[in-house]
Each structure stands twice: as structure tokens, then as C-alpha cells.
Design an enzyme around this catalytic site. Structure first.
Site, PDB file in Angstrom:
ATOM      1  N   GLU A  44      57.971  43.915 -32.009  1.00  0.00           N
ATOM      2  CA  GLU A  44      58.366  42.865 -32.868  1.00  0.00           C
ATOM      3  C   GLU A  44      58.545  43.303 -34.346  1.00  0.00           C
ATOM      4  O   GLU A  44      57.657  43.703 -35.032  1.00  0.00           O
ATOM      5  CB  GLU A  44      56.893  41.760 -33.063  1.00  0.00           C
ATOM      6  CG  GLU A  44      56.987  40.778 -34.122  1.00  0.00           C
ATOM      7  CD  GLU A  44      55.660  40.011 -34.286  1.00  0.00           C
ATOM      8  OE1 GLU A  44      55.809  38.921 -35.098  1.00  0.00           O
ATOM      9  OE2 GLU A  44      54.807  40.128 -33.670  1.00  0.00           O
ATOM     10  N   ASP A  63      52.472  41.348 -33.015  1.00  0.00           N
ATOM     11  CA  ASP A  63      51.351  41.348 -33.860  1.00  0.00           C
ATOM     12  C   ASP A  63      50.271  40.452 -33.351  1.00  0.00           C
ATOM     13  O   ASP A  63      50.603  39.806 -32.438  1.00  0.00           O
ATOM     14  CB  ASP A  63      51.863  40.889 -35.160  1.00  0.00           C
ATOM     15  CG  ASP A  63      52.642  41.568 -35.950  1.00  0.00           C
ATOM     16  OD1 ASP A  63      52.857  42.876 -35.632  1.00  0.00           O
ATOM     17  OD2 ASP A  63      53.549  41.008 -36.902  1.00  0.00           O
ATOM     18  N   ASP A 104      48.581  37.819 -34.266  1.00  0.00           N
ATOM     19  CA  ASP A 104      48.507  36.525 -34.825  1.00  0.00           C
ATOM     20  C   ASP A 104      49.376  35.440 -34.019  1.00  0.00           C
ATOM     21  O   ASP A 104      49.929  35.676 -32.909  1.00  0.00           O
ATOM     22  CB  ASP A 104      49.199  36.656 -36.091  1.00  0.00           C
ATOM     23  CG  ASP A 104      50.616  37.132 -36.356  1.00  0.00           C
ATOM     24  OD1 ASP A 104      51.322  37.218 -34.958  1.00  0.00           O
ATOM     25  OD2 ASP A 104      51.085  37.669 -37.349  1.00  0.00           O
ATOM     26  N   ASP A 149      52.339  34.030 -34.299  1.00  0.00           N
ATOM     27  CA  ASP A 149      53.702  34.510 -34.190  1.00  0.00           C
ATOM     28  C   ASP A 149      53.969  35.395 -33.022  1.00  0.00           C
ATOM     29  O   ASP A 149      54.858  35.492 -32.026  1.00  0.00           O
ATOM     30  CB  ASP A 149      54.555  35.153 -35.439  1.00  0.00           C
ATOM     31  CG  ASP A 149      54.866  33.673 -36.178  1.00  0.00           C
ATOM     32  OD1 ASP A 149      54.771  32.541 -35.974  1.00  0.00           O
ATOM     33  OD2 ASP A 149      54.976  34.143 -37.561  1.00  0.00           O
TER      34      ASP A 149
END
Length: 650
Positions: free
Chosen positions: A435, A508, A510, A512
């Protein structure tokens, strides 16, 4: 150096069940969570075989507080009389002798999921103890087995404590088996309620009228599954939350020459085919000859109908099979003798005669269905769906040709984007889909350039759920992934051309990152499913925290592990929470996430094809309320759950 002698004394004879304990992988695949649950399925399958052959209708599974599991059925009960040559009760023979059972001829079991007669004995061999109670002939019988080491340290597996004995009177019939998986083989693994409940639900769908109850004494959870509609109910379950074109699924059942076929299907506004096939209650996630026979027959019958009813003009070509399968959800359930499996996961049917039988029976039953005028509207829906799919196929053909033309990295904008591995050995090579450019830069610098390739994503790929294939191929990020892997997609997918045998999604920790992971998994599931079923797709696990103090540094991968790491560091520690991969320098990313000797990967697999379909539809489809409900029921924001504990790998 003196030559080592090799005499007959060096030949080791493994007695009884000792071979199972020495090489458990040969019998249950793995001593991980999947293998441990396999012990339970062996006993459940025996109960299912009784019921699917017309004996009994109820199975109860209980997960006990001491870690053991109990399976009870109301079938005929395992034979308790003395075996004519082994001079042991039938129960003792079944539980202590490999390749012993009543399923090698068709006199007692017309169909059976157990193929080799090793099921019950393998469960016994890999258990600390096992207790079998049989209800038969108005009497209750019991036998206990245990595994132990003698004074010389030699292991004895699944040994009867005493012969079978009568312990009382009863009006019941059936068998109750309780066993405790041996911690020496499986460590601290425990039975996972959700895993068992999913399979129990599937078995209830596949065996119309079966009632299968599951209860967890540890948590108090319990469920009962019972579906009078059988696989027609299964299809309805699979398409919940989708726009359906039929009021109820099309269903037909046919039997001929000890071959039993059930088919149920419906259509939705989706753009992919969703086929779920089973042989003797065993999921065939890689398909096989039965699926080939069904597809061939379906295409023939529908084209014949379209032509004879003027949906196709004289000079117009026939529809392709894939045109008729766009948007279909179908469950194919067969029962047969002498099953032969093949494929990577041994869940691909190989019997050539199954193709012929399914083809002939499907042509007969589907032709009969379409001949009924009241079903004309259903036929028209299928043909109109195929017309739209044929137009899309032509557009997709052009898009695929464009993708193939750009597949060479020198001609496509992979240059500067994909950092390829120098090795040409695809089996050693890994592709990290990363990412963002920042993390991509760190990964490119920190990687092993010989075997590790890095592909940074500069934006979110397209959500492939409910997108036509031509729309999917128009997305640059998706095209880049296809080009890097070199396999093609959909029906053109060729795993022999795969450049990287490990495809690792690295995003990541998180929201997203989770979204990107879900989008990529959806794309692989819908258009490159063989990558998953053949074990090529993984999720990388970057650390969540870095705990440090002077010379002490420890990376922490889950919230539940953090307190212990802090305790080891002691007072005065520093804590860093990684919000993204881009916060790590190349050395840190290598040490924590990319080094094969240290990293943690989650291998993506399809344990239950039906539940995988439901999950993808719920995650990525249009039903917002269903997604909210799923998140509220299942969300776990700490990685230290059963999945993380049981399935993490290097």
C-alpha cells in the site's frame, strides 16, 4: 568411516495405530487447527454416512469443558458382535485397525464419505483418550481407549483399556463418541465453535431432513440446523442480500445406477459464476468431472432451447457456456461409489464416469423442466442474461487483448512501479503488493532482491464485486497486478505461468489498509480464485508496536501481547505505535515483516466455499445493513483471536 550395516533388525514395524502418530500428516494433513478439527469430522462423517443411507436423522455435537468433543447419532450403532477372524468386537476393530470398516462394499452403505476406512481409528490414535458408547439391540455397550508411554518411553496409541462391555439397557439406537485430542500432537489448540457450526450448517443443507445440533459447554453457545428444502434452501442462503431473478431456485433430483444427483440454481444481478459442488458430503472446492458434466449439459440444453424457440436466429452462433453462467449460483450435490479425488487439496473429483452421469441426468431433467410451459419465463430470464453476457464477453475480449499486449513490463507502466525479483525460479519468488509509494520505497530498499518483488499500489483498486469483467480490466491497478502475475484471469487463468508462488498483500494496520486488503481479496476470489485454492495468497502482518529501552527492542504484533512486552522492557521504556508501513525504515520493514525467518504471514484459504461466498457478498456488496450487522457480530480489533493464533505461518 566404517560402513553402517543394514540388516533386518533395522526394519521397524509399526504396530496398530503407531504409524498414525509417527506420520499424522499422511492421515489428517497437518497437526495444526485444521488437522485437529479433522479428528472431529472423521467421527461426524461416520454419523452422516449412517443418516445419508437412511438410518437415523439426528446428530449432536458437544464441545465439553475439558477440551474433549462428543458426537452422538441415532443410526444403527457400530456392530458389537465378535469379528470372525480378528476375534474382537466390531467396535474395537473399527477404532483400532486401519483400513477397517463397513464401506468397502455397497451392502451396508450405498454411499459414503469415508473412503479408506481410517477415520475412527485415526481419531482414536491421535487422542489422549476416547470413549465409545453403542446403543444397539436394546442394550448399551461401552469401550474406552487411551494413548500412553510405557516405562521404556515407547508410545502406545489408542489402546483399549478393556474389551467392549455391556453396561445397561436402552430403547435408543446409535453411537456416542467422546475424545480428547492429544496435546502432545496439537499443543494448546482448542475446538473453534464457529468453524464447527459452519460445517454443521453445510451438512444440514446437503442432507435434507437431517437435524444437526451443536452445543459449546465452554461458552453456552448452541445452534440447531435443519433444512427441509435441502440444497434449494442452501441456494437461497447463498444469495441472501443479492437481487434475485427467480422467486425460488430451480431444483431437480435424479438417480440412476447407484449415482444420485441433486441440482439447485438461481440467478442474481451479479456478473460471476458461483458454483458449489459436493461429493458424498465432501466439498469439492476445486471442482472436477461432475462440474464439467453439469456445465456441458447446461450449455447444450439452453442453446437447444434458445434455438428451437427463436431466441437464436439461424445464422447466429450459439452462446458460450460462460454466457449462461454469468450471475448463476448453483449447488451440485452428488453421491456415488468409488470416489477418486485429485488436485492440490485433494478436493477435485477425478472420476470420468461422474462427468457422463451428471451430463446425461442434467440433460434429461433440465429438458423436462424447460418443456413445461409454466417455466418459460425462467428460460427467458436465463437467455436474456446470456445475451447481455455475450456482449460483455466481446468487450472483455478486447480488454484482455489490450492487457496481454501490455503484459510486457517494457511496454507497460510497470517500469518504475514493479521492482522485479532477479531469480527466474517462480517457486522461490514472492510478490509483495504494498500500500502506497512510501511503504513501497522502504520495501524495495529492504527486500531480498533475488527472490522478492515489490508492487506499490498508488491508489485503491476497483471493488470487483458486482463489476463486469471489462470494467475490472479497465482499472489500472488491477491490470498492473494481472500483468505482474502473468497468469491471465477468469477462464483464461493459467497457474503454470505464475511468476510468483507467494503473493503477499502488505497493507497498513488501519481501516484504509483493511479496506485495500478486502478489495484485493475480493478481486482474487472473483477472478483468480485458483491462486487462493492452490495456496499462493498470503497476508503480511506488520507489527503494531515497537517497545524499546536502551539495548532492548521488541516488536509487538497484537494488542494482547503488548503488556508482556512492556513487562519485559521494564520501567523507562519507549512505545511507538506504527500507524503505517511508511513509518518504518527499510531495515525495520525487513526485520519485522519481510524476512522469511522472522515474519508472520496469514495464508488465505477457502475452508468453506459457501461461507466465503457469503462473506465476500456481505463485505463488498450493496447491502449496507447486512454489512453493519456482520461487523457488529464478528469484528475483532485485536489480532490475537483464534484465526491469528491457529493459522499464522512464516
Amino acid at each position: 568411516m566404517a560402513e553402517k550395516t543394514y540388516d533386518s533388525k533395522d526394519i521397524v514395524v509399526l504396530e496398530g495405530l503407531d504409524a498414525v502418530r509417527l506420520r499424522p500428516g499422511m492421515y489428517i494433513g497437518t497437526t495444526g487447527a485444521k488437522g485437529m478439527h479433522h479428528l472431529l469430522w472423521e467421527i461426524v462423517d461416520n454419523a452422516i454416512d449412517e443418516i445419508s443411507n437412511g438410518y437415523g436423522d439426528t446428530i449432536t455435537i458437544t464441545l465439553n469443558t475439558d477440551g474433549s468433543a462428543t458426537v452422538e447419532d441415532n443410526g444403527r450403532g457400530i456392530p458389537v458382535d465378535m469379528h470372525p477372524t480378528l476375534h474382537k468386537s466390531g467396535v474395537e476393530v473399527v477404532y483400532t485397525t486401519l483400513h477397517a470398516g463397513g464401506k468397502f462394499n455397497n451392502s451396508n452403505y450405498k454411499f459414503s464419505g469415508g473412503l479408506h476406512g481410517v477415520g475412527a481409528s485415526v481419531t482414536n490414535a491421535l487422542s489422549a483418550w476416547c470413549r465409545v458408547v453403542v446403543y444397539k439391540n436394546g442394550k448399551e455397550y461401552e469401550i474406552n481407549f487411551h494413548s500412553y508411554k510405557d516405562d521404556d518411553g515407547k508410545m502406545h496409541s489408542g489402546v483399549p483399556v478393556a474389551p467392549l462391555k455391556e453396561i445397561g439397557k436402552t430403547t435408543k439406537t446409535g453411537t456416542r463418541v467422546t475424545f480428547l485430542p492429544d496435546s502432545e500432537m496439537f499443543g494448546d489448540l482448542t475446538f473453534v465453535y464457529e468453524t464447527i457450526a459452519r460445517r454443521a450448517k453445510e451438512l444440514a443443507f446437503l442432507n435434507k431432513g437431517l437435524r444437526i445440533a451443536i452445543k459449546d459447554e465452554r461458552s453456552g453457545e448452541e445452534d440447531t440446523f435443519h433444512y427441509e428444502g435441502g440444497i434449494a434452501d442452501f441456494v437461497n442462503y447463498l444469495v441472501e442480500g443479492k437481487t434475485k431473478y427467480f422467486a425460488k431456485p430451480v431444483f431437480f433430483h435424479a438417480e440412476e445406477n447407484n449415482f444420485d444427483l441433486e441440482v439447485a440454481f438461481t440467478y442474481t444481478d451479479g456478473y460471476t459464476e458461483n458454483s458449489f459442488s459436493f461429493v458424498n458430503n465432501i466439498p469439492t472446492i476445486e471442482g472436477g468431472t461432475h462440474e464439467t458434466g453439469f456445465r456441458s449439459a447446461f450449455t447444450k440444453v439452453m442453446n437447444d432451447y434458445a434455438r428451437s424457440n427463436n431466441f437464436l436466429k439461424e445464422k447466429e452462433p450459439n452462446f458460450f457456456g460462460e454466457d449462461f453462467r454469468e450471475g448463476i449460483t448453483v449447488v451440485l450435490n452428488i453421491k456415488m461409489n468409488n470416489v477418486q479425488f485429485e488436485g492440490q487439496t485433494k478436493t477435485k473429483l477425478g472420476n470420468p464416469e461422474a462427468k457422463t452421469s451428471v451430463e446425461l441426468l442434467t440433460i434429461r431433467e433440465l429438458t423436462k423442466f424447460l418443456a413445461d410451459k409454466k417455466n418459460a419465463s425462467i428460460a427467458e430470464v436465463i437467455i436474456n442474461k446470456a445475451k447481455g453476457a455475450a456482449k460483455t464477453r466481446e468487450a472483455a475480449k478486447k480488454a484482455k487483448e489490450l492487457t496481454r499486449a501490455k503484459n510486457n513490463a517494457e511496454n507497460f507502466n510497470l517500469v518504475g512501479k514493479l521492482a522485479a525479483a532477479s531469480s527466474r525460479n517462480a517457486k522461490q519468488n514472492e510478490l509483495f503488493i504494498v500500500e502506497g509509494d512510501s511503504a513501497g520505497g522502504s520495501a524495495k530498499q529492504g527486500r531480498d532482491r533475488r527472490t522478492q518483488a515489490i508492487l506499490p499500489l498508488r491508489g485503491k483498486p476497483l471493488n470487483a464485486e458486482k463489476k463486469r469483467i471489462d470494467q475490472v480490466l479497465a482499472n489500472e491497478e488491477i491490470r498492473t497486478i494481472i500483468s505482474a502475475l502473468n497468469t491471465g484471469i477468469g477462464e483464461d487463468l493459467d497457474l503454470e505461468s505464475l511468476r510468483y508462488h507467494k503473493v503477499i498483500i502488505l497493507s497498513d494496520a488501519d481501516q484504509d489498509g483493511a479496506h485495500i486488503r478486502a478489495i484485493l481479496l475480493t478481486f482474487f476470489y472473483r477472478y483468480m480464485r485458483e491462486l487462493i485454492t492452490n495456496g499462493h495468497v498470503f497476508i503480511g502482518l506488520p507489527p503494531l508496536y515497537k517497545v524499546s529501552k536502551r539495548d532492548f527492542v521488541e516488536y509487538v504484533y497484537s494488542d494482547s501481547e503488548l503488556p508482556d512486552a512492556i513487562a519485559r522492557a521494564g520501567k523507562g521504556y519507549e512505545l511507538q505505535r506504527y500507524k503505517g508501513l511508511g513509518e518504518m525504515n527499510p531495515d525495520q520493514l525487513w526485520d519485522t515483516t519481510m524476512d522469511p525467518d522472522k515474519r508472520l504471514l496469514l495464508k488465505v484459504s477457502i475452508e468453506d466455499a459457501a461461507e466465503a461466498e457469503k462473506m465476500v457478498t456481505t463485505w463488498m456488496g450493496d447491502d449496507i445493513e447486512a454489512r453493519k450487522e456482520y461487523i457488529s457480530l464478528h469484528a475483532n480489533f485485536d489480532r490475537e483471536d483464534d484465526f491469528y493464533k491457529n493459522y499464522k505461518t512464516k
